[in-house]
Write a protein that holds these residues in place. Sequence first.
Motif, PDB file in Angstrom:
ATOM      1  N   ASP A  32       0.801  -1.220   0.000  1.00 62.43           N
ATOM      2  CA  ASP A  32       0.000   0.000   0.000  1.00 62.43           C
ATOM      3  C   ASP A  32       0.835   1.272   0.000  1.00 62.43           C
ATOM      4  OD1 ASP A  32      -2.615  -1.172   0.153  1.00 62.43           O
ATOM      5  OD2 ASP A  32      -2.240  -1.616   2.266  1.00 62.43           O
ATOM      6  N   THR A  33       0.258   2.299  -0.609  1.00 62.81           N
ATOM      7  CA  THR A  33       0.768   3.657  -0.480  1.00 62.81           C
ATOM      8  C   THR A  33      -0.128   4.359   0.524  1.00 62.81           C
ATOM      9  OG1 THR A  33       1.587   3.768  -2.746  1.00 62.81           O
ATOM     10  CG2 THR A  33       1.114   5.873  -1.662  1.00 62.81           C
ATOM     11  N   VAL A  34       0.493   5.020   1.485  1.00 63.00           N
ATOM     12  CA  VAL A  34      -0.246   5.768   2.499  1.00 63.00           C
ATOM     13  C   VAL A  34       0.085   7.240   2.348  1.00 63.00           C
ATOM     14  CG1 VAL A  34      -0.513   6.201   4.977  1.00 63.00           C
ATOM     15  CG2 VAL A  34      -0.363   3.853   4.135  1.00 63.00           C
ATOM     16  N   LEU A  35      -0.945   8.063   2.368  1.00 63.01           N
ATOM     17  CA  LEU A  35      -0.797   9.509   2.376  1.00 63.01           C
ATOM     18  C   LEU A  35      -1.173   9.988   3.768  1.00 63.01           C
ATOM     19  CD1 LEU A  35      -0.320  12.203   0.876  1.00 63.01           C
ATOM     20  CD2 LEU A  35      -2.775  12.198   0.350  1.00 63.01           C
ATOM     21  N   GLU A  36      -0.214  10.603   4.450  1.00 58.93           N
ATOM     22  CA  GLU A  36      -0.495  11.153   5.774  1.00 58.93           C
ATOM     23  C   GLU A  36      -0.675  12.657   5.654  1.00 58.93           C
ATOM     24  OE1 GLU A  36       1.191  11.489  10.341  1.00 58.93           O
ATOM     25  OE2 GLU A  36       2.555  10.824   8.775  1.00 58.93           O
ATOM     26  N   ILE A  37      -1.717  13.147   6.288  1.00 56.67           N
ATOM     27  CA  ILE A  37      -2.010  14.574   6.300  1.00 56.67           C
ATOM     28  C   ILE A  37      -1.547  15.151   7.629  1.00 56.67           C
ATOM     29  CG2 ILE A  37      -3.831  16.319   6.117  1.00 56.67           C
ATOM     30  CD1 ILE A  37      -3.367  14.545   3.573  1.00 56.67           C
ATOM     31  N   GLY A  38      -0.688  16.161   7.562  1.00 54.06           N
ATOM     32  CA  GLY A  38      -0.226  16.851   8.761  1.00 54.06           C
ATOM     33  C   GLY A  38       0.584  15.998   9.707  1.00 54.06           C
ATOM     34  N   PRO A  39       1.740  15.501   9.290  1.00 48.93           N
ATOM     35  CA  PRO A  39       2.524  14.611  10.144  1.00 48.93           C
ATOM     36  C   PRO A  39       3.140  15.271  11.374  1.00 48.93           C
ATOM     37  CG  PRO A  39       3.752  15.161   8.173  1.00 48.93           C
ATOM     38  CD  PRO A  39       2.362  15.706   7.981  1.00 48.93           C
ATOM     39  N   GLY A  40       3.232  16.595  11.380  1.00 45.96           N
ATOM     40  CA  GLY A  40       3.820  17.268  12.544  1.00 45.96           C
ATOM     41  C   GLY A  40       5.222  16.760  12.818  1.00 45.96           C
ATOM     42  N   PRO A  41       5.515  16.393  14.073  1.00 49.39           N
ATOM     43  CA  PRO A  41       6.857  15.916  14.403  1.00 49.39           C
ATOM     44  C   PRO A  41       7.121  14.462  13.995  1.00 49.39           C
ATOM     45  CG  PRO A  41       5.524  16.040  16.376  1.00 49.39           C
ATOM     46  CD  PRO A  41       4.698  16.620  15.256  1.00 49.39           C
ATOM     47  N   GLY A  42       6.095  13.737  13.534  1.00 51.32           N
ATOM     48  CA  GLY A  42       6.325  12.422  12.953  1.00 51.32           C
ATOM     49  C   GLY A  42       6.002  11.198  13.786  1.00 51.32           C
ATOM     50  N   GLY A  43       5.285  11.345  14.866  1.00 51.23           N
ATOM     51  CA  GLY A  43       4.927  10.178  15.673  1.00 51.23           C
ATOM     52  C   GLY A  43       4.101   9.164  14.896  1.00 51.23           C
ATOM     53  N   LEU A  44       3.023   9.625  14.270  1.00 52.39           N
ATOM     54  CA  LEU A  44       2.194   8.727  13.464  1.00 52.39           C
ATOM     55  C   LEU A  44       2.940   8.315  12.206  1.00 52.39           C
ATOM     56  CD1 LEU A  44      -0.460   7.244  13.002  1.00 52.39           C
ATOM     57  CD2 LEU A  44      -1.395   9.368  12.038  1.00 52.39           C
ATOM     58  N   LYS A  50       6.329   1.841   9.258  1.00 52.45           N
ATOM     59  CA  LYS A  50       6.606   0.431   9.561  1.00 52.45           C
ATOM     60  C   LYS A  50       5.634  -0.504   8.850  1.00 52.45           C
ATOM     61  CE  LYS A  50       6.515   1.011  14.087  1.00 52.45           C
ATOM     62  NZ  LYS A  50       6.554   0.696  15.524  1.00 52.45           N
ATOM     63  N   ARG A  51       4.498   0.025   8.393  1.00 56.24           N
ATOM     64  CA  ARG A  51       3.452  -0.808   7.824  1.00 56.24           C
ATOM     65  C   ARG A  51       3.300  -0.654   6.311  1.00 56.24           C
ATOM     66  NH1 ARG A  51       2.700   0.673  12.906  1.00 56.24           N
ATOM     67  NH2 ARG A  51       1.460  -0.584  14.334  1.00 56.24           N
ATOM     68  N   ALA A  52       3.494   0.545   5.814  1.00 52.94           N
ATOM     69  CA  ALA A  52       3.203   0.855   4.412  1.00 52.94           C
ATOM     70  C   ALA A  52       4.382   0.534   3.506  1.00 52.94           C
ATOM     71  CB  ALA A  52       2.845   2.330   4.282  1.00 52.94           C
ATOM     72  N   GLY A  53       4.073   0.195   2.268  1.00 54.43           N
ATOM     73  CA  GLY A  53       5.124   0.019   1.275  1.00 54.43           C
ATOM     74  C   GLY A  53       5.715   1.358   0.867  1.00 54.43           C
ATOM     75  N   LYS A  54       4.855   2.362   0.758  1.00 53.77           N
ATOM     76  CA  LYS A  54       5.281   3.713   0.404  1.00 53.77           C
ATOM     77  C   LYS A  54       4.504   4.680   1.285  1.00 53.77           C
ATOM     78  CE  LYS A  54       5.316   7.050  -3.405  1.00 53.77           C
ATOM     79  NZ  LYS A  54       4.867   7.300  -4.783  1.00 53.77           N
ATOM     80  N   LEU A  55       5.213   5.640   1.849  1.00 55.71           N
ATOM     81  CA  LEU A  55       4.583   6.638   2.711  1.00 55.71           C
ATOM     82  C   LEU A  55       4.904   8.029   2.194  1.00 55.71           C
ATOM     83  CD1 LEU A  55       3.020   7.480   5.263  1.00 55.71           C
ATOM     84  CD2 LEU A  55       5.175   7.300   6.521  1.00 55.71           C
ATOM     85  N   VAL A  56       3.858   8.801   1.971  1.00 57.58           N
ATOM     86  CA  VAL A  56       3.983  10.181   1.539  1.00 57.58           C
ATOM     87  C   VAL A  56       3.247  11.028   2.570  1.00 57.58           C
ATOM     88  CG1 VAL A  56       3.495  11.842  -0.289  1.00 57.58           C
ATOM     89  CG2 VAL A  56       3.961   9.450  -0.877  1.00 57.58           C
ATOM     90  N   ALA A  57       3.878  12.098   3.026  1.00 58.42           N
ATOM     91  CA  ALA A  57       3.252  12.957   4.032  1.00 58.42           C
ATOM     92  C   ALA A  57       3.235  14.400   3.537  1.00 58.42           C
ATOM     93  CB  ALA A  57       4.009  12.863   5.341  1.00 58.42           C
ATOM     94  N   ILE A  58       2.115  15.079   3.773  1.00 63.00           N
ATOM     95  CA  ILE A  58       1.972  16.487   3.414  1.00 63.00           C
ATOM     96  C   ILE A  58       2.008  17.309   4.691  1.00 63.00           C
ATOM     97  CG2 ILE A  58       0.488  18.239   2.386  1.00 63.00           C
ATOM     98  CD1 ILE A  58      -0.782  16.041   0.683  1.00 63.00           C
ATOM     99  N   GLU A  59       2.998  18.195   4.798  1.00 64.92           N
ATOM    100  CA  GLU A  59       3.158  19.053   5.974  1.00 64.92           C
ATOM    101  C   GLU A  59       3.275  20.503   5.524  1.00 64.92           C
ATOM    102  OE1 GLU A  59       3.051  20.765   9.163  1.00 64.92           O
ATOM    103  OE2 GLU A  59       3.086  18.597   9.478  1.00 64.92           O
ATOM    104  N   ALA A  75      10.311   8.070   4.184  1.00 64.21           N
ATOM    105  CA  ALA A  75       9.058   8.693   3.746  1.00 64.21           C
ATOM    106  C   ALA A  75       9.348   9.851   2.798  1.00 64.21           C
ATOM    107  CB  ALA A  75       8.274   9.202   4.953  1.00 64.21           C
ATOM    108  N   THR A  76       8.414  10.108   1.916  1.00 63.07           N
ATOM    109  CA  THR A  76       8.476  11.288   1.065  1.00 63.07           C
ATOM    110  C   THR A  76       7.691  12.379   1.774  1.00 63.07           C
ATOM    111  OG1 THR A  76       8.559   9.946  -0.938  1.00 63.07           O
ATOM    112  CG2 THR A  76       7.877  12.247  -1.193  1.00 63.07           C
ATOM    113  N   ILE A  77       8.363  13.455   2.138  1.00 67.03           N
ATOM    114  CA  ILE A  77       7.730  14.549   2.857  1.00 67.03           C
ATOM    115  C   ILE A  77       7.554  15.714   1.887  1.00 67.03           C
ATOM    116  CG2 ILE A  77       7.822  16.054   4.876  1.00 67.03           C
ATOM    117  CD1 ILE A  77       7.901  13.005   5.551  1.00 67.03           C
TER     118      ILE A  77
END
Length: 161
Positions: A32-44, A50-59, A75-77
């Motif tokens: 899976d590709t996961v898009l995280e909205i508002g990662p802040g300091p990166g806890g989530l 650790k779970r996703a094949g690809k992680l993209v975060a918008i900050e 991650a791609t930030i």
Amino acid sequence: MPRAKRRLGQHFLSDRRILERIADALGATAGDTVLEIGPGPGGLTEALAKRAGKLVAIEKDADLLPALRERVPGATIVEADALEADWHAIAGPEFLVAGNIPYNITSPLIDKALAAPRPRRIVFLVQKEVADRVGAAPGSEAYGALSVGVQAVARAERLFA
């Protein structure tokens, strides 16, 4: 932990158990590709990585980017406003969405997440009152435009209080 900026509606969650539960609820796998909205300091972000094949975060907060990129180097930030960014151009055609989203833009972010073509799954940490409205039954006091809008296109589920 950096200080949250009230003007951006930031609130940083640091409880590792809750962050892991949120990441588990998304159900992301190595495919899976996961898009995280508002990662802040990166806890989530760390838990999702650790779970996703690809992680993209918008900050949006440029002050957080260097430490976030260092904390989760795989991650791609992307520095952007999640309300204005083209999520599909950033994450690709198919993805899951997660986020501890800013309180002051919760409803517009929910609307954007549910616009077609929709992500396969969305897990947002929101205020209790928002969760109550999203999942409200017709005729209840909390039922309103947000309830109708979400329930017309998705199954809303409150995962934990």
